[in-house]
Design a protein around this motif. Structure first.
Motif, PDB file in Angstrom:
ATOM      1  N   ALA A 134      42.173  42.435  48.929  1.00 17.62           N
ATOM      2  CA  ALA A 134      41.949  41.053  48.499  1.00 17.62           C
ATOM      3  C   ALA A 134      42.014  40.118  49.693  1.00 17.62           C
ATOM      4  CB  ALA A 134      42.997  40.653  47.478  1.00 17.62           C
ATOM      5  N   SER A 160      43.914  34.488  51.163  1.00 14.12           N
ATOM      6  CA  SER A 160      44.037  33.248  50.390  1.00 14.12           C
ATOM      7  C   SER A 160      44.312  33.545  48.917  1.00 14.12           C
ATOM      8  CB  SER A 160      42.775  32.399  50.537  1.00 14.12           C
ATOM      9  OG  SER A 160      41.641  33.102  50.083  1.00 14.12           O
ATOM     10  N   ASP A 161      43.678  34.576  48.345  1.00 12.06           N
ATOM     11  CA  ASP A 161      43.939  34.941  46.953  1.00 12.06           C
ATOM     12  C   ASP A 161      45.374  35.441  46.771  1.00 12.06           C
ATOM     13  OD1 ASP A 161      41.468  34.306  45.740  1.00 12.06           O
ATOM     14  OD2 ASP A 161      40.591  36.192  46.444  1.00 12.06           O
ATOM     15  N   ILE A 184      47.795  32.326  47.063  1.00 11.18           N
ATOM     16  CA  ILE A 184      47.737  31.479  45.867  1.00 11.18           C
ATOM     17  C   ILE A 184      48.437  32.182  44.700  1.00 11.18           C
ATOM     18  CG2 ILE A 184      46.200  30.466  44.143  1.00 11.18           C
ATOM     19  CD1 ILE A 184      44.170  30.047  46.457  1.00 11.18           C
ATOM     20  N   SER A 185      48.257  33.482  44.590  1.00 10.23           N
ATOM     21  CA  SER A 185      48.880  34.232  43.497  1.00 10.23           C
ATOM     22  C   SER A 185      50.398  34.216  43.601  1.00 10.23           C
ATOM     23  CB  SER A 185      48.393  35.682  43.500  1.00 10.23           C
ATOM     24  OG  SER A 185      47.009  35.736  43.283  1.00 10.23           O
ATOM     25  N   HIS A 191      46.623  33.022  38.883  1.00 11.15           N
ATOM     26  CA  HIS A 191      45.431  33.018  39.738  1.00 11.15           C
ATOM     27  C   HIS A 191      44.582  34.241  39.416  1.00 11.15           C
ATOM     28  CE1 HIS A 191      42.866  32.103  43.076  1.00 11.15           C
ATOM     29  NE2 HIS A 191      43.094  33.278  43.626  1.00 11.15           N
ATOM     30  N   GLN A 192      43.307  34.015  39.142  1.00  5.73           N
ATOM     31  CA  GLN A 192      42.373  35.089  38.816  1.00  5.73           C
ATOM     32  C   GLN A 192      41.363  35.269  39.948  1.00  5.73           C
ATOM     33  OE1 GLN A 192      40.571  33.954  35.126  1.00  5.73           O
ATOM     34  NE2 GLN A 192      42.490  34.018  34.015  1.00  5.73           N
ATOM     35  N   PHE A 193      41.135  36.538  40.312  1.00  2.00           N
ATOM     36  CA  PHE A 193      40.099  36.847  41.299  1.00  2.00           C
ATOM     37  C   PHE A 193      39.647  38.281  41.098  1.00  2.00           C
ATOM     38  CE2 PHE A 193      44.124  37.875  43.261  1.00  2.00           C
ATOM     39  CZ  PHE A 193      43.897  39.070  43.918  1.00  2.00           C
ATOM     40  N   GLU A 194      38.554  38.642  41.727  1.00  6.18           N
ATOM     41  CA  GLU A 194      38.010  40.000  41.636  1.00  6.18           C
ATOM     42  C   GLU A 194      37.789  40.591  43.014  1.00  6.18           C
ATOM     43  OE1 GLU A 194      34.394  40.163  39.391  1.00  6.18           O
ATOM     44  OE2 GLU A 194      35.438  39.990  37.474  1.00  6.18           O
ATOM     45  N   THR A 195      37.927  41.894  43.095  1.00  5.47           N
ATOM     46  CA  THR A 195      37.543  42.649  44.277  1.00  5.47           C
ATOM     47  C   THR A 195      36.574  43.731  43.818  1.00  5.47           C
ATOM     48  OG1 THR A 195      39.380  44.202  44.045  1.00  5.47           O
ATOM     49  CG2 THR A 195      39.753  42.246  45.428  1.00  5.47           C
ATOM     50  N   ASN A 250      44.710  39.128  37.582  1.00  5.19           N
ATOM     51  CA  ASN A 250      45.232  37.884  37.034  1.00  5.19           C
ATOM     52  C   ASN A 250      46.719  37.894  37.338  1.00  5.19           C
ATOM     53  OD1 ASN A 250      45.738  35.540  35.699  1.00  5.19           O
ATOM     54  ND2 ASN A 250      45.369  36.347  33.661  1.00  5.19           N
TER      55      ASN A 250
END
Length: 69
Positions: A8, A11-12, A15-16, A27-31, A42
């Motif tokens: 990841a 920054s993700d 923030i998480s 915080h939601q993100f994808e890899t 999430n």
């Protein structure tokens, strides 16, 4: 072998780790994995689960003692 789906952005991750649900949303993100398939995350602040480091270590020590690890 490392799991590329866990690569990841910093920054993700940052923030998480500051997403305390009382103040900020998760915080939601994808890899993507090595085949290009998305992996969704999430995340919330780890202090929600391990608020007291001493208690957390004591629990881990007890588990290790019981299971002989």
């Amino acid at each position: 072998m490392s799991d590329v789906s866990k690569d990841a952005l910093l920054s993700d991750v940052c923030i998480s780790t500051s997403a305390a649900p009382t103040y900020l949303p998760g915080h939601q993100f994808e890899t993507k994995d090595k085949d290009g398939k998305p992996r969704a995350f999430n995340l919330i602040d780890g202090g929600v689960a391990a608020n007291n480091p001493v208690s957390d270590r004591r629990s881990l020590h007890c588990l290790n003692f019981v299971h002989g690890c």
